[in-house]
Design a protein around this motif. Structure first.
Motif, PDB file in Angstrom:
ATOM      1  N   ALA B  23      34.293  27.970  42.288  1.00 10.59           N
ATOM      2  CA  ALA B  23      33.110  28.680  42.785  1.00 10.59           C
ATOM      3  C   ALA B  23      32.410  29.399  41.641  1.00 10.59           C
ATOM      4  CB  ALA B  23      33.520  29.684  43.861  1.00 10.59           C
ATOM      5  N   ARG B  29      33.677  32.398  46.345  1.00 12.21           N
ATOM      6  CA  ARG B  29      35.096  32.182  46.045  1.00 12.21           C
ATOM      7  C   ARG B  29      35.964  32.758  47.155  1.00 12.21           C
ATOM      8  NH1 ARG B  29      39.753  33.575  44.683  1.00 12.21           N
ATOM      9  NH2 ARG B  29      39.254  35.751  45.148  1.00 12.21           N
ATOM     10  N   GLY B  42      37.530  30.760  40.355  1.00 14.38           N
ATOM     11  CA  GLY B  42      36.199  31.167  39.921  1.00 14.38           C
ATOM     12  C   GLY B  42      35.888  30.430  38.636  1.00 14.38           C
ATOM     13  N   THR B  77      39.484  38.685  39.734  1.00 13.69           N
ATOM     14  CA  THR B  77      38.151  38.284  39.284  1.00 13.69           C
ATOM     15  C   THR B  77      37.558  39.328  38.351  1.00 13.69           C
ATOM     16  OG1 THR B  77      37.707  36.934  41.227  1.00 13.69           O
ATOM     17  CG2 THR B  77      35.789  37.778  40.053  1.00 13.69           C
TER      18      THR B  77
END
Lengths: 73, 279
Positions: B23, B29, B42, B77
């Protein structure tokens, strides 16, 4: 006695012409409606074909604020 | 509707042999991961693994990283993007309100369309954390900051040594998505693009474009109005401005277009709209 309330009135004063009919627009009766509410107004109208003109200032002014008020209800 | 879409995606992914999903957006995501029940990487995770491509920006500037709302609660992330930024050579400035405490840029919930003033205040609450330029990992945040006049880059612009340019207006945004869809259809699926051809010349003045963007009127709306005008001929001539004004109702909105006839086509000088019907 009947009271005719107009929420808005504008006189075209000969400045607006219907392109199709080639006649000047005159002050005529119209009704704005939105979300089950109706508002009688006077707007420039073509006396021949009935084209109703909504001026920009009106659309972005009073009409917009009424629309917002009705939507927020 | 969400469940239907999630189911549809699941089925289509199964047809493709359940490949790994990468993503480009932290919200995607998370959402794709939750709805498909599978691991979604990600693009920043992948880049941290495989390294930077040739042409990546060698940044020597100090910048602040803005954490997007889609990454709230997603420590992995938030860390991965910081690692990527450092690999690019960015000197990261951390502020108190970052990570999970990162404020809203004003895009989420479509606030930037529903209430511009509030969206402006929200963006300012992000930008007042530091005077430095911003790096984001969400295109919406990058767009919002650029509109407020602050230098901002999406981290992928640095990774690929390219610039996304100035924020597009709403008609350009739509057109960009259409261009992307059509080129993917052609290049990957070998399908022909669905292009709408304009059969008459149409010019829109710069002033009209700005006005249309402010009033959220698409160029496709204006085209529809002009098409209707060609059929009905309904218009009014304003002797004051010497412009013709026509209108057409599309869905629950009446669009009015102010224009001049020029040759076989038209020059659009302004547009406005309202939802009320008038009879």
């Amino acid at each position: 006695m009947e009271t005719n309330k107009n929420y808005y009135t504008v006189d075209p004063l000969g400045k607006l012409t219907c392109k199709k009919c080639r006649v000047a627009l005159v002050k005529g009766k119209a009704t704005f409606a939105y979300l089950d509410n109706a508002f009688p107004v006077e707007l420039p109208v073509c006396p021949k074909c009935g084209f109703i003109y909504v001026p920009e200032e009106l659309a972005l002014g009073k009409v917009l604020s009424v629309e917002k008020a009705l939507e927020d209800k | 509707m969400f469940d239907n879409t999630a189911e549809f995606l699941k089925q289509e992914l199964a047809k493709l042999g359940d490949p790994k999903i990468i993503a480009g957006c932290p919200t995607c995501r998370k959402t794709l991961g939750d709805s498909s029940g599978r691991e979604v990487a990600g693009v920043w995770d992948v880049l941290n693994d495989i390294g930077l491509p040739e042409g990546a920006t060698k940044a020597h500037k100090a910048a602040s990283l803005h954490d997007s709302c889609g990454a709230r609660g997603d420590e992995n992330t938030q860390k991965a993007v910081r690692k990527l930024a450092r690999t690019l050579g960015v000197e990261l400035i951390e502020t108190e309100y970052s990570g999970d405490k990162s404020p809203c840029c004003g895009y989420g919930g479509l606030v930037s369309y529903a209430n511009r003033e509030v969206a402006h205040e929200l963006a300012q609450s992000c930008l007042e954390r530091t005077d430095a330029p911003y790096i984001t990992y969400c295109m919406a945040c990058r767009d919002r900051f650029a509109r407020e006049g602050r230098e901002s880059r999406h981290i992928l612009e640095l990774v690929y040594g390219t610039s996304a340019g100035d924020p597009p207006d709403i008609s350009e945004k739509r057109r960009n998505r259409l261009v992307l869809k059509n080129s993917l259809l052609k290049e990957i699926w070998g399908e022909d693009a669905m292009e709408e051809q304009l059969d008459f010349p149409l010019d829109i003045t710069e002033e009209a474009r700005v006005q249309m963007d402010e009033r959220m009127i698409l160029d496709t709306d204006v085209i529809a109005v002009m098409r209707a005008y060609r059929e009905t001929g309904d218009a009014v001539l304003d002797s004051g401005s010497e412009l013709l004004i026509t209108r057409h109702r599309i869905g629950n909105v009446t669009f009015w277009v102010k224009f001049e006839e020029q040759g076989a086509g038209y020059v659009v000088c302004g547009a406005y709209s309202h939802r009320m019907t008038v009879n």
